[in-house]
Scaffold this active site. Sequence first.
Site, PDB file in Angstrom:
ATOM      1  N   LYS A  22      60.532 102.756  74.802  1.00 59.39           N
ATOM      2  CA  LYS A  22      59.815 102.891  73.529  1.00 59.39           C
ATOM      3  C   LYS A  22      58.466 102.164  73.598  1.00 59.39           C
ATOM      4  CE  LYS A  22      60.967 100.023  69.888  1.00 59.39           C
ATOM      5  NZ  LYS A  22      59.778  99.302  69.388  1.00 59.39           N
ATOM      6  N   ASN A  23      58.499 100.927  74.072  1.00 56.13           N
ATOM      7  CA  ASN A  23      57.290 100.112  74.004  1.00 56.13           C
ATOM      8  C   ASN A  23      56.257 100.442  75.077  1.00 56.13           C
ATOM      9  OD1 ASN A  23      58.118  99.001  71.661  1.00 56.13           O
ATOM     10  ND2 ASN A  23      58.898  97.095  72.564  1.00 56.13           N
ATOM     11  N   ARG A  93      54.744  99.684  62.809  1.00 58.15           N
ATOM     12  CA  ARG A  93      53.960  98.545  63.290  1.00 58.15           C
ATOM     13  C   ARG A  93      53.058  98.977  64.457  1.00 58.15           C
ATOM     14  NH1 ARG A  93      51.982  93.183  62.865  1.00 58.15           N
ATOM     15  NH2 ARG A  93      51.514  92.568  64.961  1.00 58.15           N
ATOM     16  N   CYS A 117      59.278  96.618  61.858  1.00 62.70           N
ATOM     17  CA  CYS A 117      60.461  95.762  61.719  1.00 62.70           C
ATOM     18  C   CYS A 117      60.167  94.559  60.820  1.00 62.70           C
ATOM     19  CB  CYS A 117      60.858  95.212  63.085  1.00 62.70           C
ATOM     20  SG  CYS A 117      62.103  96.184  63.905  1.00 62.70           S
ATOM     21  N   ARG A 122      54.218  89.231  60.486  1.00 63.69           N
ATOM     22  CA  ARG A 122      53.623  89.729  61.733  1.00 63.69           C
ATOM     23  C   ARG A 122      52.131  89.954  61.522  1.00 63.69           C
ATOM     24  NH1 ARG A 122      57.551  94.023  64.457  1.00 63.69           N
ATOM     25  NH2 ARG A 122      56.382  93.510  66.337  1.00 63.69           N
ATOM     26  N   ASP A 304      63.764  90.926  72.294  1.00 63.40           N
ATOM     27  CA  ASP A 304      64.416  92.161  71.844  1.00 63.40           C
ATOM     28  C   ASP A 304      65.872  92.266  72.306  1.00 63.40           C
ATOM     29  OD1 ASP A 304      62.085  92.889  70.607  1.00 63.40           O
ATOM     30  OD2 ASP A 304      61.383  94.161  72.246  1.00 63.40           O
ATOM     31  N   ILE A 326      59.958  83.567  69.656  1.00 68.29           N
ATOM     32  CA  ILE A 326      58.843  84.505  69.430  1.00 68.29           C
ATOM     33  C   ILE A 326      58.641  84.825  67.949  1.00 68.29           C
ATOM     34  CG2 ILE A 326      57.823  86.744  70.096  1.00 68.29           C
ATOM     35  CD1 ILE A 326      58.321  85.091  72.571  1.00 68.29           C
ATOM     36  N   ARG A 397      64.889 104.558  65.071  1.00 64.51           N
ATOM     37  CA  ARG A 397      63.484 104.303  65.396  1.00 64.51           C
ATOM     38  C   ARG A 397      63.312 104.085  66.896  1.00 64.51           C
ATOM     39  NH1 ARG A 397      61.717  99.192  63.402  1.00 64.51           N
ATOM     40  NH2 ARG A 397      60.172  99.670  64.973  1.00 64.51           N
TER      41      ARG A 397
HETATM   42  N1  EPU Z   1      50.975  87.354  66.704  1.00 62.50           N
HETATM   43  C1  EPU Z   1      50.015  86.687  65.972  1.00 62.50           C
HETATM   44  N2  EPU Z   1      48.864  87.354  65.650  1.00 62.50           N
HETATM   45  C2  EPU Z   1      48.644  88.638  66.034  1.00 62.50           C
HETATM   46  C3  EPU Z   1      49.630  89.315  66.786  1.00 62.50           C
HETATM   47  C4  EPU Z   1      50.791  88.633  67.103  1.00 62.50           C
HETATM   48  O1  EPU Z   1      50.205  85.540  65.599  1.00 62.50           O
HETATM   49  O2  EPU Z   1      47.577  89.168  65.714  1.00 62.50           O
HETATM   50  C5  EPU Z   1      52.226  86.645  67.026  1.00 62.50           C
HETATM   51  C6  EPU Z   1      53.452  87.354  66.465  1.00 62.50           C
HETATM   52  O3  EPU Z   1      53.645  87.090  65.096  1.00 62.50           O
HETATM   53  C7  EPU Z   1      54.560  86.795  67.324  1.00 62.50           C
HETATM   54  C8  EPU Z   1      53.845  86.548  68.654  1.00 62.50           C
HETATM   55  O4  EPU Z   1      52.457  86.658  68.413  1.00 62.50           O
HETATM   56  O5  EPU Z   1      55.037  85.584  66.807  1.00 62.50           O
HETATM   57  C9  EPU Z   1      54.202  87.489  69.748  1.00 62.50           C
HETATM   58  O6  EPU Z   1      54.376  88.799  69.260  1.00 62.50           O
HETATM   59  P1  EPU Z   1      53.704  90.039  69.976  1.00 62.50           P
HETATM   60  O7  EPU Z   1      52.358  90.226  69.387  1.00 62.50           O
HETATM   61  O8  EPU Z   1      53.837  89.913  71.442  1.00 62.50           O
HETATM   62  O9  EPU Z   1      54.635  91.186  69.465  1.00 62.50           O
HETATM   63  P2  EPU Z   1      54.170  92.634  69.260  1.00 62.50           P
HETATM   64  O10 EPU Z   1      53.125  92.928  70.272  1.00 62.50           O
HETATM   65  O11 EPU Z   1      53.899  92.886  67.823  1.00 62.50           O
HETATM   66  C10 EPU Z   1      55.816  93.760  70.963  1.00 62.50           C
HETATM   67  C11 EPU Z   1      56.920  94.757  70.851  1.00 62.50           C
HETATM   68  C12 EPU Z   1      58.087  94.127  70.126  1.00 62.50           C
HETATM   69  C13 EPU Z   1      58.541  92.905  70.912  1.00 62.50           C
HETATM   70  C14 EPU Z   1      57.366  91.935  71.091  1.00 62.50           C
HETATM   71  C15 EPU Z   1      57.683  90.751  71.950  1.00 62.50           C
HETATM   72  C16 EPU Z   1      55.756  96.843  70.735  1.00 62.50           C
HETATM   73  C17 EPU Z   1      55.381  98.038  69.924  1.00 62.50           C
HETATM   74  N3  EPU Z   1      56.459  95.915  70.111  1.00 62.50           N
HETATM   75  O12 EPU Z   1      55.488  93.426  69.615  1.00 62.50           O
HETATM   76  O13 EPU Z   1      59.118  95.091  70.091  1.00 62.50           O
HETATM   77  O14 EPU Z   1      59.574  92.257  70.221  1.00 62.50           O
HETATM   78  O15 EPU Z   1      56.254  92.632  71.684  1.00 62.50           O
HETATM   79  O16 EPU Z   1      58.090  91.152  73.204  1.00 62.50           O
HETATM   80  O17 EPU Z   1      55.456  96.775  71.913  1.00 62.50           O
HETATM   81  C18 EPU Z   1      61.100  96.050  69.307  1.00 62.50           C
HETATM   82  O18 EPU Z   1      60.984  96.870  70.229  1.00 62.50           O
HETATM   83  O19 EPU Z   1      62.126  95.955  68.593  1.00 62.50           O
HETATM   84  C19 EPU Z   1      59.990  95.156  69.023  1.00 62.50           C
HETATM   85  C20 EPU Z   1      59.875  94.477  67.902  1.00 62.50           C
END
Ligand code: EPU
Length: 418
Positions: A22-23, A93, A117, A122, A304, A326, A397
């Site tokens: 997915k990601n 998201r 989610c 976030r 995850d 995280i 999803r």
């Molecule tokens: N963060 C910030 N500011 C930002 C962006 C992120 O503070 O502008 C923080 C987040 O709040 C979090 C941390 O950085 O505490 C790390 O989160 P990250 O940004 O890496 O998460 P993401 O990129 O939003 C992706 C995956 C998630 C997975 C996380 C961590 C996708 C579409 N989503 O999310 O996947 O949990 O990386 O590996 O790639 C899932 O598949 O269920 C899922 C939530």
Amino acid sequence: MEKYIINGGKKLSGEIAVAGAKNMALKVFPAAILCSEPCLLKNVPEIEDVQRLIELMTDLGAKITHNTKGEYLVSAKGINKTQLKPDLVKNLRASIMLAGPILARFGEVTLAHPGGCMIGQRPIDLFIEGFQKMGALMEENGETYTLRTKKLKGADIILPRVSVTVTENLMMAATLAEGVTTIKNAAMEPEIVALAEFLNQQGAKIKGVGTPDIIIEGVKELRGGEATIIPDRIECGTFIIMGLMTKSQLKITDCEPRHIENLLYSLDKAGAKLEVGKDYIITHPSNLKGVDIVTHEYPGFPTDLQAPFTVLMTQANGLSLIHETIFPGRLFYTDILNQLGANIIMCDPHRVVVMGPTKLYAKKLTSPDLRAGMALILAAMVAEGTSSIENIYQINRGYENIVTKLQQIGADIKQISE
Ligand code: EPU
């Protein structure tokens, strides 16, 4: 209303194939926006999040053809809008993934704060900051943000925290920027490496991906290309845990065990008997003991897989400390596990202690989010009696055709509508 009905206590057997990640899928569709030639995407998981992304991109004017199962042809030539439809953005998201490519190619993008989610707050501050460093100006209009620039410029960007989608977004945007961009403290997930390979095949000049320092030399334009989505390591890990929880001999195929080394390490510590091949894993009935985990960016233990692992620990002997670093708010589902009979104490929003083993009993459940929803399926599969799980959209999803796949390995699960 659609729901799952699960009768617990069934042993599983046979083979289950892992779908495309997915990601990664949610990033290669947006990557196709960086060029006007068509891109062919293969092994795309047929999941709700991908459908929502396709709706969003179609609304912008992209032409997306579903050739056959898992194969899509994406042509971004006809894109004639830079404003993402707010109601679609709020449901996904990953819609934020469109920001970088649209901004880089068209010099402007407008979006509302993305949904997805409910796993704590976030924010999107790091995306905005990164685009601003590359020369974009931001305008906030109530609930929407518009970023604008004549042409993005290469910049030295240090991420104050490791973020998957921020790394990917800035990397994509930088491919068409003027000059060189460096991203320090970048995320290193296998999906990011695969995305960069796709972009490089399209003519981008990205180096250092898979390390914390990524260097991108901007180019004038990208060509069309072809990407095959890598196996979903989270789905793979979930199926391994499912095999172990139900004390079954289960073969998980079409996977990349080297992408889940940290999970395999923790399972080994817990005493899991696993046969690990190049692209398959076989689970054997095992007597597990509690082990501690700390979630961490790749190659650490993936957040995850935290919820499925926690459910597994309710069936293991002894104590396990689960430390979620995280996302705050990604442990609240443990309260639901306690209602099923688990013995879990929350120390603070980031840590719980699981005392196992405990017998679980069926219940009427509601899926809180994608991964916790899957964890509830796992719990229901070992619980005594018949459970129902509502809000299954959250599970669909991210997991392809999950009911049929689980039925094929002997699970007693069905989807009903009431
Ligand atoms: N963060 C910030 N500011 C930002 C962006 C992120 O503070 O502008 C923080 C987040 O709040 C979090 C941390 O950085 O505490 C790390 O989160 P990250 O940004 O890496 O998460 P993401 O990129 O939003 C992706 C995956 C998630 C997975 C996380 C961590 C996708 C579409 N989503 O999310 O996947 O949990 O990386 O590996 O790639 C899932 O598949 O269920 C899922 C939530």
